[in-house]
Scaffold this motif. Structure first.
Motif: not given
Length: 383
Positions: A52, A54, A56-57, A118, A121, A124-125
């Motif tokens: 991925w 970006k 990710l949390p 914005t 997701y 995912r986010y």
């Protein structure tokens, strides 16, 4: 107080860990959805491989192909995104990418609101640390709240629709939208010859979508024969090309051209998730044909290619990213309308919601032993 089990991963390559969280206080515009089935998507696999692009949390709950039933909802949670009434007991699905409705793209270019700046997701986010901690489909329940996350979208499923079918509506919609992209660009018409690269879940769904949307001939390139290519033929591929048997790109190109006619196909769609499919696929096209890339949702790497081939072949080259809020009913409707025409449930291999079950679902999907690994927390909901 009843506890709810939620699966998390700590980072790429990590093993699943199931944690317990308390039953939430459901807000006035919120709902708690009991998950009947959730698929393991190729994007989930790429995320676990570290592809991925970006941040990710981590830790968070994966899973975004969700079919479930509302078990509790607030007084102002009364209808879905298409204005259909919702209540306790309604069957629903929630997509992962939910455009905000307020950013530059949502306001000025709603037809590509899938590129919202914005988005909400699920799977995912939204990190596990964000209360009430139920933000993905690999769990017993998922929580939605239109006050907390106004971009959230819920879609009602027909009352007699299997929740396993509901879990397929998100990936199928991605395929439908990709063909519609080609249609609007003048690159796909009734009767066209279509080649699908990839025989995983997206590839199989794309075969069926191509047939339902008017393709004349459909060929699928992929592997392995069991269970994937065999199912592709059941879903309408008139021929398949096994990349484990025909190992060189040049030989696969020659085989496809032999099947469709020496000039090549009208449209080639990559659903493989492998970046090398691109240069190979454009050589399967006739001059003036259309190539649609919808398999690269994560960054699996770069390859060398020649822009000269795209120019000299006079090709349309399109990317297709997910779908918009108004596309999703197309997937639900197609699944429901054709529920007796295609063996949709044959795609799914069922796994229990345990740490071992989730780990095996991922492992088997990565090894291509399944078409669609599907996690089922409550078997009684999908029988």
């Amino acid at each position: 107080m009843q506890q709810i089990r939620v699966c998390t991963h700590a980072g790429p390559g990590s093993e699943p860990v199931i944690k317990t969280v308390p039953w939430p206080k459901v807000g006035r515009k919120g709902a708690l959805i009991k998950i009947g089935a959730c698929g393991v998507c190729g994007t989930d696999l790429h995320i676990l491989k570290g592809h991925w692009p970006k941040p990710l949390p981590w830790p968070f709950t994966l899973g975004h192909e969700i079919g479930g039933v509302i078990v509790e909802c607030g007084d102002e949670f009364t209808e879905d995104f298409m204005s259909k009434p919702l209540k306790v007991g309604s069957k629903v699905m929630i997509p992962p990418l939910m455009p905000c409705g307020r950013c530059y793209y949502c306001v000025h270019y709603p037809q590509i609101a899938n590129k919202c700046l914005t988005p909400v997701y699920y799977g995912r986010y939204l990190g596990f640390d964000k209360a009430p901690h139920m933000w993905g489909g690999w769990a017993e329940y998922v929580y939605v709240d239109l006050d907390m996350l106004p971009g959230t979208k819920i879609y009602k499923l027909p009352e007699d629709m299997s929740l396993r079918l509901g879990a397929l509506s998100e990936p199928l919609t991605s395929c439908i939208r990709a063909f519609n992209r080609a249609t609007r660009a003048g690159g796909f018409s009734w009767g066209d010859t279509v080649v699908i690269q990839g025989s995983g879940p997206i590839g199989i769904l794309a075969v069926a979508a191509a047939r339902e949307m008017g393709a004349g001939r459909v060929i699928c390139v992929g592997a392995p024969e069991e269970p994937r290519l065999k199912l592709a033929r059941e879903f309408g591929a008139e021929a398949t090309v096994n990349i484990e048997e025909i190992k060189s790109p040049q030989d696969r190109i020659a085989r496809v051209r032999e099947i469709v006619g020496g000039f090549g196909a009208d449209l080639v769609m990559d659903c493989s998730g492998h970046p090398t499919a691109g240069p190979e696929g454009i050589e399967m096209l006739r001059d003036g044909g259309t190539y649609v890339e919808m398999g690269q949702f994560t960054d699996a790497g770069s390859i060398e290619t020649s822009w000269h081939r795209i120019c000299t072949k006079d090709l349309n080259v399109l990317g297709s990213w997910g779908f918009t809020g108004n596309d999703l009913p197309l997937g639900v409707d197609m699944l429901y309308r054709t529920r007796d025409k295609y063996s949709w449930l044959k795609m799914q291999t069922i796994y229990p919601f345990t740490e071992e079950g989730v780990a095996q679902a991922v492992k088997d999907a990565m090894a291509m032993k399944t078409v669609k690994s599907t996690i089922v927390p409550w078997p009684e909901l999908v029988e």
